[in-house]
Scaffold this motif. Sequence first.
Motif, PDB file in Angstrom:
ATOM      1  N   THR A  44      -4.651  -6.377  -3.438  1.00  0.00           N
ATOM      2  CA  THR A  44      -4.374  -4.961  -3.706  1.00  0.00           C
ATOM      3  C   THR A  44      -5.648  -4.112  -3.823  1.00  0.00           C
ATOM      4  OG1 THR A  44      -4.149  -5.623  -6.015  1.00  0.00           O
ATOM      5  CG2 THR A  44      -2.121  -5.273  -4.802  1.00  0.00           C
ATOM      6  N   PHE A  91       5.828  -4.457  -9.907  1.00  0.00           N
ATOM      7  CA  PHE A  91       6.453  -3.161 -10.180  1.00  0.00           C
ATOM      8  C   PHE A  91       7.565  -2.898  -9.167  1.00  0.00           C
ATOM      9  CE2 PHE A  91       1.972  -2.121 -11.641  1.00  0.00           C
ATOM     10  CZ  PHE A  91       2.273  -2.282 -12.980  1.00  0.00           C
ATOM     11  N   GLU A 144      -6.924  -8.149  -8.661  1.00  0.00           N
ATOM     12  CA  GLU A 144      -6.687  -7.226  -7.537  1.00  0.00           C
ATOM     13  C   GLU A 144      -7.065  -7.905  -6.217  1.00  0.00           C
ATOM     14  OE1 GLU A 144      -5.330  -4.284  -7.921  1.00  0.00           O
ATOM     15  OE2 GLU A 144      -5.749  -3.653  -9.975  1.00  0.00           O
ATOM     16  N   HIS A 192      -9.923  10.003  -0.104  1.00  0.00           N
ATOM     17  CA  HIS A 192      -8.639   9.290  -0.170  1.00  0.00           C
ATOM     18  C   HIS A 192      -7.439  10.226  -0.324  1.00  0.00           C
ATOM     19  CE1 HIS A 192     -10.151   9.561  -4.332  1.00  0.00           C
ATOM     20  NE2 HIS A 192      -8.883   9.767  -4.630  1.00  0.00           N
ATOM     21  N   LYS A 195      -6.906  10.363 -14.407  1.00  0.00           N
ATOM     22  CA  LYS A 195      -6.665   9.415 -13.309  1.00  0.00           C
ATOM     23  C   LYS A 195      -7.049   7.997 -13.739  1.00  0.00           C
ATOM     24  CE  LYS A 195      -8.676  12.456 -10.292  1.00  0.00           C
ATOM     25  NZ  LYS A 195      -9.365  12.799  -9.056  1.00  0.00           N
ATOM     26  N   ASN A 224       0.449  -2.325 -17.986  1.00  0.00           N
ATOM     27  CA  ASN A 224       1.830  -2.703 -17.658  1.00  0.00           C
ATOM     28  C   ASN A 224       1.873  -3.926 -16.752  1.00  0.00           C
ATOM     29  OD1 ASN A 224       3.194  -0.854 -19.193  1.00  0.00           O
ATOM     30  ND2 ASN A 224       3.122   0.730 -17.637  1.00  0.00           N
ATOM     31  N   SER A 225       0.907  -3.996 -15.831  1.00  0.00           N
ATOM     32  CA  SER A 225       0.826  -5.166 -14.959  1.00  0.00           C
ATOM     33  C   SER A 225       0.520  -6.413 -15.794  1.00  0.00           C
ATOM     34  CB  SER A 225      -0.273  -4.925 -13.921  1.00  0.00           C
ATOM     35  OG  SER A 225      -0.466  -6.056 -13.145  1.00  0.00           O
ATOM     36  N   ILE A 248      -6.361   4.974  -3.056  1.00  0.00           N
ATOM     37  CA  ILE A 248      -5.755   5.969  -3.959  1.00  0.00           C
ATOM     38  C   ILE A 248      -6.726   6.502  -5.008  1.00  0.00           C
ATOM     39  CG2 ILE A 248      -3.354   5.185  -3.678  1.00  0.00           C
ATOM     40  CD1 ILE A 248      -3.676   3.671  -6.339  1.00  0.00           C
ATOM     41  N   ALA A 249      -7.884   5.882  -5.134  1.00  0.00           N
ATOM     42  CA  ALA A 249      -8.778   6.313  -6.216  1.00  0.00           C
ATOM     43  C   ALA A 249     -10.236   6.278  -5.800  1.00  0.00           C
ATOM     44  CB  ALA A 249      -8.570   5.405  -7.425  1.00  0.00           C
ATOM     45  N   TYR A 309       2.843   5.337 -10.092  1.00  0.00           N
ATOM     46  CA  TYR A 309       1.465   5.039 -10.499  1.00  0.00           C
ATOM     47  C   TYR A 309       0.462   5.580  -9.481  1.00  0.00           C
ATOM     48  CZ  TYR A 309       2.643   2.038 -14.432  1.00  0.00           C
ATOM     49  OH  TYR A 309       3.091   1.573 -15.644  1.00  0.00           O
ATOM     50  N   ALA A 328      -4.470   6.672 -16.011  1.00  0.00           N
ATOM     51  CA  ALA A 328      -3.290   6.208 -15.251  1.00  0.00           C
ATOM     52  C   ALA A 328      -3.532   4.805 -14.687  1.00  0.00           C
ATOM     53  CB  ALA A 328      -2.978   7.196 -14.128  1.00  0.00           C
ATOM     54  N   LEU A 329      -4.756   4.577 -14.219  1.00  0.00           N
ATOM     55  CA  LEU A 329      -5.092   3.240 -13.703  1.00  0.00           C
ATOM     56  C   LEU A 329      -5.061   2.212 -14.841  1.00  0.00           C
ATOM     57  CD1 LEU A 329      -6.077   1.375 -11.428  1.00  0.00           C
ATOM     58  CD2 LEU A 329      -8.391   2.140 -11.888  1.00  0.00           C
ATOM     59  N   ARG A 361       3.461  -7.704 -17.708  1.00  0.00           N
ATOM     60  CA  ARG A 361       4.459  -8.401 -16.879  1.00  0.00           C
ATOM     61  C   ARG A 361       3.956  -9.721 -16.317  1.00  0.00           C
ATOM     62  NH1 ARG A 361       7.513  -3.406 -13.717  1.00  0.00           N
ATOM     63  NH2 ARG A 361       7.859  -2.228 -15.610  1.00  0.00           N
ATOM     64  N   THR A 362       2.644  -9.813 -16.048  1.00  0.00           N
ATOM     65  CA  THR A 362       2.134 -11.025 -15.392  1.00  0.00           C
ATOM     66  C   THR A 362       1.384 -11.951 -16.354  1.00  0.00           C
ATOM     67  OG1 THR A 362       0.064  -9.929 -14.778  1.00  0.00           O
ATOM     68  CG2 THR A 362       1.850  -9.826 -13.177  1.00  0.00           C
ATOM     69  N   ILE A 391      -2.588   8.022 -10.362  1.00  0.00           N
ATOM     70  CA  ILE A 391      -3.980   7.582 -10.157  1.00  0.00           C
ATOM     71  C   ILE A 391      -4.681   8.513  -9.165  1.00  0.00           C
ATOM     72  CG2 ILE A 391      -5.440   5.684  -9.311  1.00  0.00           C
ATOM     73  CD1 ILE A 391      -3.225   3.759 -10.386  1.00  0.00           C
ATOM     74  N   LEU A 395      -6.062   0.105  -3.964  1.00  0.00           N
ATOM     75  CA  LEU A 395      -6.815   0.878  -4.968  1.00  0.00           C
ATOM     76  C   LEU A 395      -7.856   1.767  -4.291  1.00  0.00           C
ATOM     77  CD1 LEU A 395      -7.789  -1.173  -8.140  1.00  0.00           C
ATOM     78  CD2 LEU A 395      -6.267   0.768  -7.925  1.00  0.00           C
ATOM     79  N   GLN A 436      -3.212   2.469 -17.522  1.00  0.00           N
ATOM     80  CA  GLN A 436      -1.781   2.253 -17.827  1.00  0.00           C
ATOM     81  C   GLN A 436      -1.160   1.254 -16.845  1.00  0.00           C
ATOM     82  OE1 GLN A 436      -0.168   6.271 -17.748  1.00  0.00           O
ATOM     83  NE2 GLN A 436       0.618   5.933 -19.813  1.00  0.00           N
ATOM     84  N   LYS A 437      -1.511   1.421 -15.581  1.00  0.00           N
ATOM     85  CA  LYS A 437      -1.000   0.508 -14.543  1.00  0.00           C
ATOM     86  C   LYS A 437      -1.437  -0.926 -14.858  1.00  0.00           C
ATOM     87  CE  LYS A 437      -3.126  -0.838 -11.085  1.00  0.00           C
ATOM     88  NZ  LYS A 437      -3.799  -2.154 -10.871  1.00  0.00           N
TER      89      LYS A 437
END
Lengths: 210, 219
Positions: free
Chosen positions: B77, A93, B72, A77, B2, B12-13, B84-85, A101, B5-6, B16-17, A105, B81, B8-9
Amino acid sequence: MSNYSVRADALLKTFGRRLIFNNLSFEFKKNGIFGIAGANGSGKSTLIKIIAGLISPTRGSIIHTNEGKVIDSEHLHNYIGFVSPYLILYDEFTAWENLSYFAKIRGVKFDEERIKFLFYRFSLQTRKDDYVKAYSSGMKQRLKFIFALMHKPVLLIFDEPTSNLDDEGKAVVYEMIKEEGGKNIVIVASNEKTDISLCPEIIVLENYKE
Amino acid sequence: MKSYALFQKDINSELRTRYAVNSLAMFVIVAISVILFSIGNEKISENLTGGLYWVVIFFSAMSGLARAFVSEEERGTTLTLQLIASPSTVFTGKLIFNLILVFAMNSVITLLYAALFDEFVIKNFLLFFITFVVGNIGLAVSSTVIAAIIAKAGSKGTLYPVLSFPILLPLILTSVQLTLFAMDGTRFGEAIFELAIIVCYDIIMISASYMLFDFIWKD
């Protein structure tokens, strides 16, 4: 110019009894713009998902190499930039937060200067702190290009790259594809004649249906 | 980093939701209220109190923990994901999120239980604490991997508890037994066999999850 290559050997993909394509082999090396053409439902998106390692072929293999070394699926990736209509960013976001982010990640540096440049290039610099849910479909498409380019990938995969874009957006995308094609591998899957006309080499999926 | 960070995302998500927290909080309140109303003024046995405690935990987990992957999938989404991971990063990030959620949820359940049920008296606090920690880790790991499996299915809501039940049964039964031991004041040494079972359960589930997640996540 990159030292990246993608080689596919005798790919076969079926969904149940339905054959999507068969005996499909190709090799993309170093740089250039490569097209994937075909009617709706011909398997363009399926093929680019296989190239990106998101789904597996039913038979055959796809091998990514960089500097002569085979890249394992765990790290693939980080080499790929991907734009497609079914790629969704996080609505809750802002555009900037999304990208921040994604960089964290991915485990890569969040290069603010590059991101600002990309926002400017895709004419979103004044909207970078807006929530993605407030974006129009064309703005979301522009943001997807920033997402695809932010980590300087050597393999760019664009599925229907100009969907939802206005003429100005299309011009920016075409210019970027030509520029990236000079140093990296760019794969464009599309029905649009203008999109495909950018590609000197084209895979027509209708030829792999037997 | 990493995975963090996921996580944390996701945090925060969630802030908010309120995707998972609201449904979890409502379920915990409703479940405990139903038990309280159904008991009325009756005095229930310690055995039943300990069993009901884990029933509330099991169904609360079923109401909220699938959200890590289902949200997700529902928002579309998942592909983002995947782009990116690596699978191990995704699993670890989601597991951290579910661990925090499980510990927070079960701490609230335990406090409410201790406040509302006179029969819920812990005599061996160390044994209860270890059961709580090891049991919650097992619950979070199993729930996370099952959530990833059912996220792509059509009838997620039904499938999640149905698929989770046989996988979580050894954990729940042993945890119920250990909770009863803690309420009885059984000495630590006498509960070592049950403790070994849930520790082994956790190790097996963590190992199996990391080995299988690549196949679950892609395709």
